[in-house]
Design a protein around this motif. Structure first.
Motif, short mmCIF file in Angstrom:
data_model
loop_
_atom_site.label_atom_id
_atom_site.label_comp_id
_atom_site.label_asym_id
_atom_site.label_seq_id
_atom_site.Cartn_x
_atom_site.Cartn_y
_atom_site.Cartn_z
N UNK A 67 -4.30 -4.55 7.37
CA UNK A 67 -4.06 -3.63 5.81
C UNK A 67 -4.53 -4.23 4.53
N UNK A 68 -3.89 -5.25 4.85
CA UNK A 68 -3.23 -6.29 3.42
C UNK A 68 -4.67 -6.21 2.39
N UNK A 69 -6.24 -6.22 3.69
CA UNK A 69 -7.69 -6.44 3.45
C UNK A 69 -7.27 -5.18 2.25
N UNK A 70 -7.10 -3.90 3.03
CA UNK A 70 -7.62 -2.35 2.22
C UNK A 70 -7.08 -2.30 1.02
N UNK A 71 -5.81 -2.84 1.31
CA UNK A 71 -5.35 -2.30 -0.02
C UNK A 71 -5.35 -2.83 -1.60
N UNK A 72 -4.71 -1.61 -2.08
CA UNK A 72 -5.54 -1.34 -3.73
C UNK A 72 -4.54 -2.42 -4.57
N UNK A 73 -3.59 -2.92 -4.22
CA UNK A 73 -2.85 -4.19 -4.76
C UNK A 73 -2.60 -5.33 -3.81
N UNK A 74 -3.74 -5.91 -4.46
CA UNK A 74 -3.43 -7.18 -3.19
C UNK A 74 -2.31 -8.21 -3.56
N UNK A 75 -1.31 -7.84 -3.90
CA UNK A 75 -0.23 -8.76 -4.89
C UNK A 75 1.21 -7.98 -3.81
N UNK A 76 1.16 -6.94 -3.41
CA UNK A 76 2.12 -6.18 -2.66
C UNK A 76 1.48 -6.93 -1.04
N UNK A 77 3.24 -7.66 -0.87
CA UNK A 77 3.56 -7.63 0.72
C UNK A 77 3.38 -6.09 1.75
N UNK A 78 2.79 -6.37 2.56
CA UNK A 78 2.41 -5.77 4.11
C UNK A 78 3.37 -5.46 4.34
N UNK A 79 3.97 -6.56 4.94
CA UNK A 79 4.76 -6.56 5.74
C UNK A 79 5.90 -6.16 5.79
N UNK A 80 6.72 -5.83 4.21
CA UNK A 80 7.61 -6.14 4.09
C UNK A 80 7.83 -4.04 3.56
N UNK A 81 6.11 -3.21 3.39
CA UNK A 81 5.95 -2.50 3.58
C UNK A 81 6.26 -1.38 4.55
N UNK A 82 5.56 -2.56 5.57
CA UNK A 82 5.41 -1.75 7.27
C UNK A 82 7.38 -1.41 7.24
N UNK A 83 8.00 -2.67 6.94
CA UNK A 83 9.07 -2.48 7.38
C UNK A 83 9.36 -1.03 7.19
N UNK A 84 9.61 -1.01 5.99
CA UNK A 84 10.44 0.27 4.79
C UNK A 84 10.13 1.20 5.75
N UNK A 85 8.39 1.31 6.04
CA UNK A 85 7.87 2.62 6.57
C UNK A 85 8.46 3.18 7.64
N UNK A 86 8.66 1.78 8.31
CA UNK A 86 8.97 1.71 10.24
C UNK A 86 10.39 2.37 9.76
N UNK A 87 11.06 1.89 9.16
CA UNK A 87 12.67 2.27 8.90
C UNK A 87 12.71 3.80 8.94
N UNK A 88 11.84 4.27 7.99
CA UNK A 88 12.28 5.17 7.89
C UNK A 88 11.24 6.64 8.72
N UNK A 89 10.42 5.61 9.81
CA UNK A 89 10.13 6.37 11.31
C UNK A 89 8.52 7.31 10.79
N UNK A 90 8.01 6.52 9.53
CA UNK A 90 6.32 6.54 8.88
C UNK A 90 5.43 6.12 9.66
N UNK A 91 6.16 5.09 10.48
CA UNK A 91 5.11 4.37 11.72
C UNK A 91 5.50 3.91 12.09
N UNK A 92 4.81 3.30 14.08
CA UNK A 92 5.51 2.46 14.60
C UNK A 92 4.58 1.14 14.81
N UNK A 93 4.95 0.24 15.46
CA UNK A 93 4.65 -1.18 15.21
C UNK A 93 5.19 -1.67 17.27
#
Length: 152
Positions: A67-93
């Protein structure tokens, strides 16, 4: 409006300095528009980018580092973003069966529904770019690609 009018600056060191300032200003302008568009839906532009990556991969899982490799903003923390989306039930891990240190991520139906809801909203927001013809948009995109080819 011109960049000179927008930032109230009459002169630049060179055409390249003007271009640099204009690119940064325009990038921030676009990001602000996207931020305002997505705010109503409770997600950030970076979270939206992760969801779009997951939708493109769906139904196959993807690892966080991919995910990190494909992101437009290379400075974003993909793990943190995944955690926030997981809390919103928009993805599963899930733990990756072949590498227990890695984590597989998949978009949920709720995440796909949100993206489907956002599609017409994003299309409407993109109308701001239609001051350019499709040919001019392609030309500008090609020029930006050419600029990035000079990266070391």
């Amino acid at each position: 409006m011109s960049i000179e009018t927008d930032i109230k600056q009459k002169k630049f060191r060179s055409p390249y300095h003007r271009l640099t300032v204009n690119l940064i200003y325009t990038s921030n302008w676009l990001m602000y528009q996207q931020l305002e568009t997505l705010r109503e839906y409770g997600i950030t532009p970076q979270q939206y980018n992760v969801l779009r990556i997951l939708k493109g991969q769906y139904p196959q899982p993807i690892k966080v580092n991919a995910i990190t490799e494909r992101m437009l903003d290379k400075t974003s923390n993909a793990s943190r973003l995944v955690d926030k989306l997981l809390a919103k039930e928009l993805l599963i891990r899930n733990s990756c069966p072949s590498d227990r240190r890695a984590v597989d991520v998949v978009i949920t139906e709720k995440g796909l529904d949100l993206l489907a809801q956002l599609d017409p909203v994003i299309l409407e927001a993109e109308k701001n770019l239609q001051t350019l013809t499709p040919e001019e948009a392609d030309q500008l995109s090609d020029l930006l690609d050419r600029l990035r080819k000079t990266e070391k």
